[in-house]
Write an enzyme that holds these catalytic residues in place. Structure first.
Site, PDB file in Angstrom:
ATOM      1  N   GLU A  33      24.954 -26.422  13.126  1.00 37.64           N
ATOM      2  CA  GLU A  33      24.558 -26.450  11.712  1.00 37.64           C
ATOM      3  C   GLU A  33      25.451 -25.543  10.874  1.00 37.64           C
ATOM      4  O   GLU A  33      25.879 -24.486  11.327  1.00 37.64           O
ATOM      5  CB  GLU A  33      23.105 -25.998  11.562  1.00 37.64           C
ATOM      6  CG  GLU A  33      22.096 -26.918  12.223  1.00 37.64           C
ATOM      7  CD  GLU A  33      22.005 -28.310  11.618  1.00 37.64           C
ATOM      8  OE1 GLU A  33      22.692 -28.585  10.609  1.00 37.64           O
ATOM      9  OE2 GLU A  33      21.255 -29.131  12.168  1.00 37.64           O
ATOM     10  N   HIS A  34      25.730 -26.004   9.654  1.00 41.93           N
ATOM     11  CA  HIS A  34      26.592 -25.284   8.703  1.00 41.93           C
ATOM     12  C   HIS A  34      27.979 -25.029   9.306  1.00 41.93           C
ATOM     13  O   HIS A  34      28.651 -24.050   8.964  1.00 41.93           O
ATOM     14  CB  HIS A  34      25.927 -23.972   8.258  1.00 41.93           C
ATOM     15  CG  HIS A  34      24.704 -24.196   7.439  1.00 41.93           C
ATOM     16  ND1 HIS A  34      24.739 -24.477   6.091  1.00 41.93           N
ATOM     17  CD2 HIS A  34      23.385 -24.207   7.789  1.00 41.93           C
ATOM     18  CE1 HIS A  34      23.500 -24.638   5.647  1.00 41.93           C
ATOM     19  NE2 HIS A  34      22.665 -24.490   6.650  1.00 41.93           N
ATOM     20  N   THR A  35      28.373 -25.905  10.206  1.00 47.87           N
ATOM     21  CA  THR A  35      29.700 -25.809  10.814  1.00 47.87           C
ATOM     22  C   THR A  35      30.673 -26.808  10.202  1.00 47.87           C
ATOM     23  O   THR A  35      31.887 -26.623  10.310  1.00 47.87           O
ATOM     24  CB  THR A  35      29.617 -26.074  12.328  1.00 47.87           C
ATOM     25  OG1 THR A  35      28.931 -27.320  12.549  1.00 47.87           O
ATOM     26  CG2 THR A  35      28.854 -24.977  13.040  1.00 47.87           C
ATOM     27  N   GLY A 122      15.087 -35.725   7.453  1.00 44.30           N
ATOM     28  CA  GLY A 122      16.399 -35.280   7.905  1.00 44.30           C
ATOM     29  C   GLY A 122      17.041 -36.180   8.938  1.00 44.30           C
ATOM     30  O   GLY A 122      17.919 -35.748   9.674  1.00 44.30           O
ATOM     31  N   SER A 125      18.252 -41.678   6.511  1.00 46.74           N
ATOM     32  CA  SER A 125      17.976 -43.082   6.227  1.00 46.74           C
ATOM     33  C   SER A 125      19.062 -43.693   5.345  1.00 46.74           C
ATOM     34  O   SER A 125      19.386 -44.879   5.485  1.00 46.74           O
ATOM     35  CB  SER A 125      16.610 -43.223   5.559  1.00 46.74           C
ATOM     36  OG  SER A 125      16.539 -42.456   4.371  1.00 46.74           O
ATOM     37  N   ASP A 171      26.620 -38.053   9.213  1.00 52.54           N
ATOM     38  CA  ASP A 171      25.509 -38.999   9.266  1.00 52.54           C
ATOM     39  C   ASP A 171      26.010 -40.421   9.487  1.00 52.54           C
ATOM     40  O   ASP A 171      25.508 -41.150  10.354  1.00 52.54           O
ATOM     41  CB  ASP A 171      24.694 -38.926   7.978  1.00 52.54           C
ATOM     42  CG  ASP A 171      24.044 -37.567   7.788  1.00 52.54           C
ATOM     43  OD1 ASP A 171      24.044 -36.767   8.746  1.00 52.54           O
ATOM     44  OD2 ASP A 171      23.544 -37.302   6.679  1.00 52.54           O
TER      45      ASP A 171
END
Length: 386
Positions: A33-35, A122, A125, A171
């Protein structure tokens, strides 16, 4: 998703004819995360929930769309310069425009679609929608000659240009490239990726949605990105012989060398990012050896870092993580940007039922509403169903 249900709605709204059916999944991110904006790695996988669409060319220059979930119908021309105002229809419009930019001669078509990706949980969609529509356009109008990466980038461009969301590529990448029983380590800098096995026979992967979204004053995401950039600038000044593009380029001893040259807040945030880079790599190695205990330990470490160092957690998410620890859950952490939303949990089957019932009861007792529970299975990416 129920194929027969989607087909029945398509037949009802489009003169009894049938077309081809396509499916694209939502996604989870196991760790990392946040990478992304720090040039690091993310570790997503496609899931067994997503968007299903039936599509049939109609021989005209008009695109006729029906959202089964919204019970709403929208029509627009292929070459409409502005597109529809309805937000969900703009995902279709955007993908059409991006495919035209790729040289595809898109004609009119009828489309009906529905989804079982929970909104606000999260699981992306919107990326599932873009990928599903892209899969259909590629099959029907481009003879499947558009590459998977071009579909990913068309989805990202749709978000940027037609929806107004400045998203990354994780995503859409997960939705398009997903494989059953495999997670993917994506290098956010080079776009290189590798598949890793994820078939925990005695564990279940489950998301618990706090249904909380805190409104914070200011721009918390921008603040954290700025912290990382501040540390990169300090590193570049301290080590003039080395190029630092992002925190991805820094080593722990280099960060330690500039600890007194940056604020305590900036240092803590950079320390989390470097630790997260190493945790992603540790999880990759653990999965290759079927070591889910290490995977779980890394998940807990990530949550601790996101809560205490990066400061993107909230009371409700920390409580869900605490309940997981108390129940003996193998791994648990915040999933996503933070400040609300879900925890992702790797739960051994022998404690699953007790954990879920206890978490629901205790969370509801403390916060007045029950969290939502979504078991997920790592599944295939975008594909034609029939």
């Amino acid at each position: 998703m129920d194929i027969e249900f989607v087909r029945s709605r398509f037949i009802k709204h489009f003169d009894g004819q049938t077309g081809n059916i396509y499916f694209s999944p939502g996604r989870i991110n196991l760790i990392g995360e946040h990478t992304d904006y720090n040039g690091g790695f993310v570790f997503p996988g496609a899931i067994d929930k997503g968007i299903m669409a039936e599509v049939r060319p109609n021989g005209t220059d008009t695109i006729m769309c029906y959202s089964i979930d919204m019970k709403d119908r929208v029509e627009f021309k292929v070459n409409d310069p502005d597109g529809p105002r309805t937000t969900w229809a703009r995902f279709i419009y955007g993908m059409v425009q991006e495919f035209k930019q790729l040289g595809v001669q898109v004609g009119g078509f009828n489309i009906a679609f529905a989804g079982d990706v929970p909104l606000g949980a999260g699981m992306s969609s919107s990326a599932a929608m873009e990928s599903c529509f892209g899969c259909a356009l590629n099959d029907l109008f481009a003879n499947n000659e558009i590459s998977k990466w071009d579909i990913v980038l068309a989805g990202q461009a749709t978000e940027h240009k037609y929806i107004g969301v400045n998203c990354g590529i994780m995503d859409q990448f997960a939705s398009v490239f997903g494989q059953e029983g495999k997670l993917m380590r994506l290098d956010c800098r080079s776009r290189e990726f590798e598949y890793f096995p994820f078939e925990p026979k005695d564990h279940t992967l489950v998301l618990i949605n706090s249904k909380v979204k805190h409104e914070l004053v200011g721009s918390p995401y921008n603040d954290r990105r700025r912290s990382c950039e501040n540390v990169v600038s300090a590193l570049a000044e301290h080590f003039p012989g080395k190029h630092f593009e992002t925190l991805r380029d820094a080593e722990p001893d280099e960060l330690l060398a500039v600890e007194n040259e940056v604020s305590t807040e900036d240092y803590r945030r950079a320390h989390f990012v470097l630790g997260e880079k190493e945790r992603v790599l540790a999880v990759c190695d653990a999965l290759n050896h079927g070591d889910y205990e290490t995977v779980g330990r890394m998940m807990y470490e990530t949550h601790e870092g996101l809560s205490k160092e990066y400061e993107v957690s909230c009371e409700e998410l920390d409580y869900l993580n605490q309940l997981a620890r108390e129940a003996g859950v193998t791994g648990s952490r915040i999933m996503g940007g933070g400040f609300g939303g879900c925890t992702i949990n790797l739960v051994s089957n022998d404690v699953y039922d007790d954990f879920i019932s206890t978490a629901i009861a205790k969370f509801k007792s403390r916060y007045g509403h029950a969290p939502e529970v979504y078991p997920v299975v790592i599944s295939a990416g975008s594909h034609k169903v029939c």
